[in-house]
Every structure is written in C-alpha cells, then in structure tokens.
Design an enzyme around this catalytic site. Structure first.
Site, PDB file in Angstrom:
ATOM      1  N   ARG A 235       1.106  -1.245  -0.079  1.00  0.00           N
ATOM      2  CA  ARG A 235       0.348  -0.423   0.611  1.00  0.00           C
ATOM      3  C   ARG A 235       0.979   1.332  -0.199  1.00  0.00           C
ATOM      4  NH1 ARG A 235      -3.384  -3.027  -1.304  1.00  0.00           N
ATOM      5  NH2 ARG A 235      -5.984  -2.892  -0.602  1.00  0.00           N
ATOM      6  N   GLU A 264      -3.915   6.873  -4.753  1.00  0.00           N
ATOM      7  CA  GLU A 264      -3.699   6.897  -6.454  1.00  0.00           C
ATOM      8  C   GLU A 264      -5.405   7.658  -7.570  1.00  0.00           C
ATOM      9  OE1 GLU A 264      -3.771   2.632  -5.663  1.00  0.00           O
ATOM     10  OE2 GLU A 264      -1.878   2.636  -5.212  1.00  0.00           O
ATOM     11  N   HIS A 282      -0.588   0.179  -9.808  1.00  0.00           N
ATOM     12  CA  HIS A 282      -1.758  -1.381  -9.495  1.00  0.00           C
ATOM     13  C   HIS A 282      -2.184  -2.206  -9.759  1.00  0.00           C
ATOM     14  CE1 HIS A 282      -4.055  -1.167  -4.833  1.00  0.00           C
ATOM     15  NE2 HIS A 282      -3.592  -2.593  -5.273  1.00  0.00           N
TER      16      HIS A 282
HETATM   17  C1  8YV Z   1      -6.725  -4.837  -6.733  1.00  0.00           C
HETATM   18  C2  8YV Z   1      -5.115  -4.624  -3.597  1.00  0.00           C
HETATM   19  O1  8YV Z   1      -5.895  -4.274  -6.772  1.00  0.00           O
HETATM   20  O2  8YV Z   1      -5.311  -7.072  -3.383  1.00  0.00           O
HETATM   21  C3  8YV Z   1      -5.874  -5.867  -3.310  1.00  0.00           C
HETATM   22  O3  8YV Z   1      -5.813  -5.603  -1.707  1.00  0.00           O
HETATM   23  O4  8YV Z   1      -5.134  -3.793  -3.620  1.00  0.00           O
HETATM   24  C4  8YV Z   1      -5.078  -5.477  -4.993  1.00  0.00           C
HETATM   25  O5  8YV Z   1      -5.154  -7.455  -5.894  1.00  0.00           O
HETATM   26  C5  8YV Z   1      -7.838  -4.569  -5.947  1.00  0.00           C
HETATM   27  O6  8YV Z   1      -7.884  -5.285  -5.037  1.00  0.00           O
HETATM   28  C6  8YV Z   1      -8.695  -5.269  -7.570  1.00  0.00           C
HETATM   29  O7  8YV Z   1      -9.593  -5.287  -6.922  1.00  0.00           O
END
Ligand code: 8YV
Length: 317
Positions: A235, A264, A282
């Site tokens: 993050r 972001e 991301h």
């Molecule tokens: C994804 C993420 O981009 O798993 C996570 O916490 O931030 C990423 O894998 C996102 O959740 C896709 O919906």
C-alpha cells in the site's frame, strides 16, 4: 426476486460479471449518476457489497446498508474497511486470501529487477531512437546486479514469503521484519525497520496497511542508502511519499519500483520524472489467472453469506 448486490469497483473478468448478474441484481455504484440519492432510496435493499481492496467501503456507506450480509473484498487488503465496526455488527468482511500471492510476488521481483537493471530507461533508449543516435557502449550507465542482493522484506505474510522464496532462488540473503518473529520462517528476523534497511540492498514492502502508515520515512530511506532500492507492492501509505520523492531526487537511494501510491491514481511529479523509478498502476494482481480466481472467491463468499452461512474467507465473523 434476486438479492441486490452493490458493486463498488469494476470487475474485469467477464465470467465473474456474468455469474454475478445471473445470481443477483447488481447495482454498479461507479455507474450511478447520483450515488447519494440512490443510496437513500435503495440502500435498505442491498444484501451484499462487492468492492476492491484499495476501494474498501466508507463507514458512512455501511451505515446506510441495514440489510447488508457481507462485504466481499475482491482483494487481500482490508485496510479501507472499518473491520472493528463490521465485527461489532456481526458483518462478515471477506478477502480473496491466497489468490493473488504468486502474482504480487512475481511483480515485486519484476519491479526490483526493472529498477536495478534500468529496464524501463533501457526500453526508452531503444524505443526513442537514442541507441542509433548514441551507439557507443557508454551511452547508458552500468546497472546493478540483482542476484545475490541482500533483500529485506517488510511483512512476512503470504506475499512476503512468496517474495522470499523467489529472492532465495536468485541467491539473495533474506532478512525480514514484521510485528513479531514467525516461528515457521527460517530467515533472520530484525525488529527494527531502520536496522533492516541499513543491512539491505533492497527493501520490499509486503505488509498490510491496517496498522502501519508512513513507516518508510527519511530515516529508513537514508539507512537503505544511495545503493539501495525500494519496492512497494503493498500500500502506498506505508511510505512517506514526500520523503521518498526527496530521497529519489537527491540520489539518497538508488531507485524504486512502485505499484502503489498514497493517493492513486495521482503519483508525485518527482517520482514520475525520475528515470530511477519504475512505475506501475496498481497492477500486481492484474492477471487473468489471478483475477478469475479472486472473482470465484468473491462469488463463493457472497453465496455463502446470502445462504446464511459464515463465509469461509470471513475475517470478522
Ligand atoms: C487489487 C489490492 O488491485 O488485493 C488488494 O488489496 O489492492 C489489489 O489486489 C484490487 O483489490 C482489485 O480489486
């Protein structure tokens, strides 16, 4: 009548969207023109929320969904969901545990190699015709070797361990930090992040951001030093981005590979401008294989919750 599902993030795998639409009436929050008004009128009918890891769900929105039976996070990060509130309400919050481990670890290693071998600068050099204009071998500076680098892993969960396994295959000595040492991890544990950075050539951030913010600051970056690289696939807010931008601009660290950012999709100009930073939007879990597996877990979690069962991937119930 099909149960109502509120979807907060687009899902990119058609089969998952088709399965959701076949079972539920899906309301795509990101396509609703007046979301506030819509929530007032329809919030009480929503039984499931599907959201992304980075998006989560604001507490104020949860409070407007009294019939909610599950928040299914299409991701592993749950830092954007108020888990304590959900726990208090007996509301399952599910994540796609284990589905994206390999892809995120792959990208971490990819970013590290890209950063230390200057892959993106090399690509631009060829692509922009600069090689033809500057054919002498010294036109691009020498890069740095990845194999054997001392790698410090921040967060030894699923992703951290998968990064460690990959780095070990490159002959990299590994040390790690976390909230506590792990009995089942053979690599040395270093409680202090500055100390970990000081003895690392590369620091790879794999930690959850629920309880950590800005932990990689100027002191950590200076400990990493002018020959050190930072990789973040966790993050953005784990890093003090102003400190990172300043360290990159001044050459106080060698480079960075970043998939995640504080705000972001906004990425600080100093990071975008630097050739020593490799950037991704991301995308660590963004493969067909992983997103399909994540989608299946989301479908299972929603189905289990709406059938009155405790979802197998619930983190709060
Ligand atoms: C994804 C993420 O981009 O798993 C996570 O916490 O931030 C990423 O894998 C996102 O959740 C896709 O919906």
């Amino acid at each position: 009548m099909k149960p109502n599902v509120l979807q907060l993030n687009p899902i990119l795998v058609p089969e998952v969207n088709d399965a959701l639409a076949a079972r539920y009436t899906v309301h795509k929050h990101f396509e609703i023109a007046e979301p506030e008004e819509w929530l007032r009128a329809h919030g009480a009918s929503i039984e499931a929320v599907v959201t992304g890891g980075h998006t989560g769900i604001p507490r104020a929105m949860l409070e407007r969904l009294p019939a909610l039976k599950v928040v299914a996070v299409n991701g592993v990060g749950t830092d954007a969901v108020d888990l304590d509130y959900c726990r208090g309400r007996g509301l399952p919050v599910t994540a796609t545990l284990g589905a994206l481990t390999e892809d995120v670890a792959d990208l971490a290693i990819g970013l590290l190699i890209a950063a230390c071998r200057d892959l993106c600068a090399g690509d631009r050099f060829v692509r922009d015709g600069l090689w033809e204009a500057n054919p002498q071998p010294g036109a691009l500076p020498l890069a740095r070797r990845f194999s054997g680098m001392r790698v410090g892993i921040v967060g030894m969960g699923r992703v951290g361990r998968a990064v460690a396994a990959r780095a070990a295959a490159f002959g990299c000595p590994i040390r790690y930090t976390d909230l506590r040492p792990m009995d089942d991890v053979a690599h040395p544990f270093v409680p202090d992040l500055v100390a970990l950075a000081r003895d690392a050539d590369a620091l790879v951030l794999c930690a959850a951001a629920d309880r950590a913010e800005g932990i990689v600051d100027a002191a950590v970056l200076d400990a990493l030093g002018p020959r050190g690289f930072l990789v973040n696939v966790a993050r953005g807010r784990l890093v003090n981005e102003d400190d990172l931008a300043a360290a990159i601009a001044a050459g106080r660290i060698a480079g960075a590979g970043l998939d995640v950012f504080v705000d972001e999709p906004r990425v600080p100009e100093a990071l975008r401008r630097s050739d020593r930073v490799t950037l991704q939007a991301h995308r660590a879990s963004a493969t067909w294989e992983t997103r399909a597996a994540m989608g299946r877990m989301v479908l299972d979690s929603v189905a289990q919750a709406l059938a009155g069962e405790r979802p197998a991937m619930s983190l709060t119930t």
